[in-house]
Design an enzyme around this catalytic site. Structure first.
Site, short mmCIF file in Angstrom:
data_model
loop_
_atom_site.label_atom_id
_atom_site.label_comp_id
_atom_site.label_asym_id
_atom_site.label_seq_id
_atom_site.Cartn_x
_atom_site.Cartn_y
_atom_site.Cartn_z
CD GLU A 1 10.48 12.24 10.92
OE1 GLU A 1 9.37 11.75 11.17
OE2 GLU A 1 11.35 11.63 10.29
CE LYS B 1 -1.84 2.71 2.94
NZ LYS B 1 -1.72 3.94 2.14
CB CYS C 1 13.55 8.66 7.51
SG CYS C 1 14.30 7.56 6.30
CD GLU D 1 13.63 0.35 8.16
OE1 GLU D 1 14.10 1.38 8.69
OE2 GLU D 1 14.30 -0.65 7.92
#
Ligand code: NAD
Length: 501
Positions: free
Chosen positions: A389, A184, A293, A259
């Site tokens: 983040e 997905k 990331c 992850e």
């Protein structure tokens, strides 16, 4: 804006790739793919709902026995052909990725697409190196060996920041090991995942081995994670969603690979090459507009170099050219969407109350989702801009005095995906590689990745590895097989049950 890419007509058939063909979704809801450089919708499709996920899982399940039973050489040959089909389509893949993400064409042409082709070639080779432990007589009366087996249907979920590469990282080790996959992608960037699946079919990989369901997270994503016929969930995305996915996967005791987010530090010691540190910090922070990331997001500079680096980074950031992502002269494209740009801008605006915006901190006045390269100084270690983040072109610079302090500050966030240190002292470098708690540590660089080496996080950045032979640990399970060598009816150990009778 010349040389733009137009979504091919065949995608009018739909954005679900199930059992080797495109078809529409049945959720009853549609989704636009928007060019973030202009804000214009460039494609519209029907989102996948639970019924489409069920169909994709059924196709993957039906394909599993034959694919799992193929020899490593057969899977390897198919993956070699896959790499070759992708190479033939490199230009189209790069332009489609640039269109849906706003990535500069230099980035997609020189990084996303060649990286994906190289990954495919790597797993074509690695497919033939899958091994269990060697056999032996670990008990005098028995021979043991270990089989390494595929797991079954893998449900993979990917983010929008590197749609093609994330599809590749999820699909390649899984299918090289004999699993089948339902991927997905993020619903705003499905195009290159679909093209990747089409290329797999055109390379002769059997129908149903690679399926793509383009749907929303809460709907198609959760249904895929909780599906009883899915043996493993492999998720790449934010830590917040990763937590939810882990909870859902627990209900069916699924194997899990996560992850997640990052907030990578770049520690510059006072003996480092200052020019190299400036270049490295800017490039490491701005790659993919900071939507990476592993991007360098916090640069810690030992006091003697702090002023020089603050000025140097601000000066170099000011030379970065924002522009049309299809123009090869453009350095920095837009963020993936106006909504994401606004989220990034809100982080910076909140930081103005407690820190200084040295450069950037604004969006150009045009219709695209652009945000200027931004450097922030004077923030406290526990402030939001240092701890959270942001996923945009925003770098925070902080000073430190002792080596102990620099390394401690670098480790002081919940994340542990990547980190780097700049120094010419081999002992400092050695200490940094030992003490920085992250899945990847660079010395005198920040960002490069290669197919042969593992990528994955520590702590809130998740667990498990993408790329490299280490990823087979995620996508295979080991079975101990034990043979009796004696043919004796009443074996020695039966005494524990029968005594000496
Ligand atoms: P996200 O977590 O919002 O979404 C990731 C994927 O999960 C998307 O496909 C989304 O549709 C799906 N999703 C959302 N809610 C879901 C739910 N409840 N159940 C199942 N699926 C759901 O992340 P994003 O904004 O697309 O991507 C950015 C994030 O990804 C950042 O945090 C970044 O650090 C992370 N990322 C990590 C790595 C890595 O290797 N560790 C690589 C790339 C991106």
């Amino acid at each position: 804006m010349g040389n733009r890419y137009h979504v091919p007509n065949r995608f009018a058939e739909g954005a679900q790739y199930i059992g080797g063909r495109l078809r529409p979704g049945t959720s009853g809801r549609t989704q636009a793919v928007v060019d973030p450089a202009t804000g214009a919708p460039v494609h519209r499709y029907e989102l996948a709902g639970p019924a489409d996920v069920d169909a994709a899982v059924a196709a993957a399940r039906a394909a599993f026995p034959r694919w799992a039973g193929a020899t490593p050489a057969e899977r390897s040959e198919a993956l070699h052909r896959f790499a070759s089909v992708l190479a033939d389509r490199a230009d189209e893949l790069a332009r489609a990725e640039t269109l849906q993400c706003g990535k500069p064409i230099r980035l997609t042409t020189e990084f996303d697409v060649p990286g994906t082709i190289d990954n495919t070639a790597f797993f074509a080779g690695a497919a033939r190196h899958l091994q269990g432990q060697s056999a032996g007589e670990y008990s005098a009366d028995h021979t043991s060996y270990v089989r390494r087996e595929p797991i079954g249907v893998i449900g993979s979920i990917a983010p929008w920041n590197y749609p093609l590469q994330m599809a590749a990282w999820k699909i390649l080790p899984a299918i090289a090991a004999g699993n089948t996959v339902v991927l997905k992608p993020a619903e705003i960037t499905p195009l290159t995942s679909l093209m990747f699946a089409e290329a797999a079919t055109d390379a002769g990989i059997p129908d149903g081995v690679v399926n793509v369901v383009s749907g929303a997270g809460r709907d198609a994503g959760e249904h895929l994670v909780a599906h009883p016929d899915v043996a493993m969930t492999s998720f790449t995305g934010s830590t917040a969603v990763g937590r939810r996915v882990a909870g859902l996967a627990a209900s069916t005791v699924k194997r899990l690979h996560l992850e997640l987010g990052g907030k990578a530090p770049f520690v510059v010691f006072d003996d480092a090459d200052a020019d190299a540190a400036v270049q490295g910090a800017v490039a490491g922070a701005l790659i993919n507009s900071g939507q990476d990331c592993t991007a360098a997001t916090r640069v810690y500079v030992q006091r003697p170099l702090y002023e020089e680096l603050t000025e140097g980074i601000a000066d170099v950031m000011a030379t970065v050219r924002l522009g049309d992502p299809f123009d090869p002269a453009t350095d920095l494209g837009p963020l993936v969407s106006a909504a994401h740009r606004d989220r990034v801008a809100a982080f910076v605006d909140r930081a103005r109350g407690y820190a200084t915006v040295v450069t950037g901190g604004s969006a150009p006045k045009n219709e695209g989702a652009y945000y200027r390269p931004t450097l922030i100084a004077g923030a406290a270690q526990d402030s939001e801009i240092v701890q959270s983040e942001i996923f945009g072109p925003v770098l925070v610079i902080l000073p430190f005095d002792s080596d102990d302090e620099g390394l401690a500050l670098a480790g002081d966030t919940p994340y542990g995906l990547a980190a780097s240190a700049g120094t010419r002292d081999v002992f400092r470098a050695g200490r940094a590689t030992r003490e920085l708690r992250a899945g990847c540590v660079w010395i005198n660089d920040h960002i490069p990745i290669i197919s042969e080496m593992p990528h994955g996080g520590y702590r809130a950045s998740g667990f498990g590895k993408d790329m490299s032979a280490y990823s087979f640990e995620e996508y295979t399970q080991v079975k101990h097989v034990m043979y009796d060598n004696t043919a004796v009816v009443r074996k020695d150990w039966h005494r524990t049950v029968f005594g000496d009778r």
